[in-house]
Design an enzyme around this catalytic site. Structure first.
Site, PDB file in Angstrom:
ATOM      1  N   HIS A   5      28.712  38.745  48.111  1.00  0.00           N
ATOM      2  CA  HIS A   5      28.565  37.610  49.024  1.00  0.00           C
ATOM      3  C   HIS A   5      27.113  37.291  49.361  1.00  0.00           C
ATOM      4  O   HIS A   5      26.838  36.253  49.958  1.00  0.00           O
ATOM      5  CB  HIS A   5      29.364  37.849  50.307  1.00  0.00           C
ATOM      6  CG  HIS A   5      30.646  37.079  50.350  1.00  0.00           C
ATOM      7  ND1 HIS A   5      30.698  35.752  50.685  1.00  0.00           N
ATOM      8  CD2 HIS A   5      31.912  37.442  50.073  1.00  0.00           C
ATOM      9  CE1 HIS A   5      31.950  35.324  50.619  1.00  0.00           C
ATOM     10  NE2 HIS A   5      32.705  36.330  50.255  1.00  0.00           N
ATOM     11  N   ASP A 228      40.722  26.642  33.030  1.00  0.00           N
ATOM     12  CA  ASP A 228      41.170  26.857  31.657  1.00  0.00           C
ATOM     13  C   ASP A 228      39.949  26.987  30.759  1.00  0.00           C
ATOM     14  O   ASP A 228      39.169  26.052  30.599  1.00  0.00           O
ATOM     15  CB  ASP A 228      42.043  25.685  31.207  1.00  0.00           C
ATOM     16  CG  ASP A 228      42.639  25.884  29.818  1.00  0.00           C
ATOM     17  OD1 ASP A 228      42.284  26.883  29.153  1.00  0.00           O
ATOM     18  OD2 ASP A 228      43.440  25.047  29.399  1.00  0.00           O
TER      19      ASP A 228
END
Length: 286
Positions: A5, A228
């Site tokens: 993070h 994808d």
């Protein structure tokens, strides 16, 4: 994939993956450069007092000695489960909360889903004091707003806490939804702004020390199942970190974006109780 993070939040990670999958599918970056959004690397979030507070708590002088990244191999005494809350069930939970708590201003799919899971896990573990927290993307909520393509962290946290015995059963679910809804509404409407000069996360609690802290990894707003690389959409999206950080994961479902897919990681005995409470609660409340 893994990320820390200190580099970026979930929105940053998702934008990175969108760019990567676009380039992988087409075999070139031309389509992305034409239609995509380039990341913004400028440091646009400026809160000096907040920076000072976090640097003080980070113990910069001994950073190299004390900081070690968490192991990616989860504890062997835990098991995973994925539970689904379909849209019709979510709507019925929202209706139940709105009917029983008519003065509650903020009743969202996210808050009722988190409230229900929180109450089920609290009952399965029966700890003394439970804390539930999640992050809020602040990009569009700052003044002036931060670009959506900002590459970095632009989140604040929202928390609620209560005794485990107040989170059990139907009344426990309603109480959990109330606490989360009130906390989120207060954070989003605070006159001093959504990001304030807070100290460390621990400064929130003062005398109250929760025995269990639970968070939410991910958000239904980011459609990871739509990514994808060129060989089809993902069959299963897993968040590895819930094995060791006490969080649940939450994402939009693969086939129905309005349904919620929630990942849970508990000990085997806790999981057995959790699954029973989760299923029995839906049959009882709805």
């Amino acid at each position: 994939m893994t990320n820390h993070h200190s580099l970026g939040d979930a929105s940053t990670r998702f934008c990175f993956l969108k760019a990567w999958t676009s380039i992988a599918q087409s075999g070139t970056d031309e389509l992305f450069l034409t239609n995509g959004t380039l990341p913004v690397y400028d440091r646009l979030v400026q809160y000096p007092k907040l920076d000072e507070s976090y640097l003080k708590n980070a113990k910069v002088e001994t950073f190299n000695e004390e900081y070690q990244p968490p192991s990616l191999s989860g504890p062997t005494d835990k098991v995973r489960a994925t539970v689904i809350l379909i849209r019709t069930v979510i709507n019925q939970l929202k209706k139940l909360v709105s009917t029983q708590l008519p003065t509650l201003v903020y009743v969202s799919s996210f808050t009722v889903a988190c409230g229900y899971i929180w109450s089920c896990i609290a009952e399965s573990r029966n700890d003394e004091l439970e804390l539930f927290g999640f992050t809020i993307d602040c990009r569009a909520r700052l003044d002036p707003p931060i670009p959506a393509a900002y590459f970095g962290n632009c989140v604040t946290f929202c928390v609620a806490m209560d005794k485990a015995k107040q989170l059990m059963g139907k009344e426990g679910f309603l109480n959990a939804a109330k606490l989360l809804g009130e906390s989120l509404h207060k954070t989003l409407t605070d006159k001093d702004g959504i990001v304030k000069d807070l100290g460390s996360f621990e400064d929130l609690f003062f005398e109250l020390k929760p025995t269990t802290m639970m968070g939410v990894a991910g958000t239904p707003k980011l459609k990871f199942y739509d990514l994808d690389f060129g060989w089809g959409k993902p069959k299963k999206h897993e968040t590895v970190s819930i094995d060791y950080n006490g969080s649940i994961s939450m994402a939009a479902c693969k086939d129905q974006n309005e349904d919620l897919e929630i990942g849970v990681c508990l000990s085997a005995s806790e999981m057995e109780v959790f699954v029973r409470i989760f299923n029995d609660g839906l049959e009882t409340y709805i």
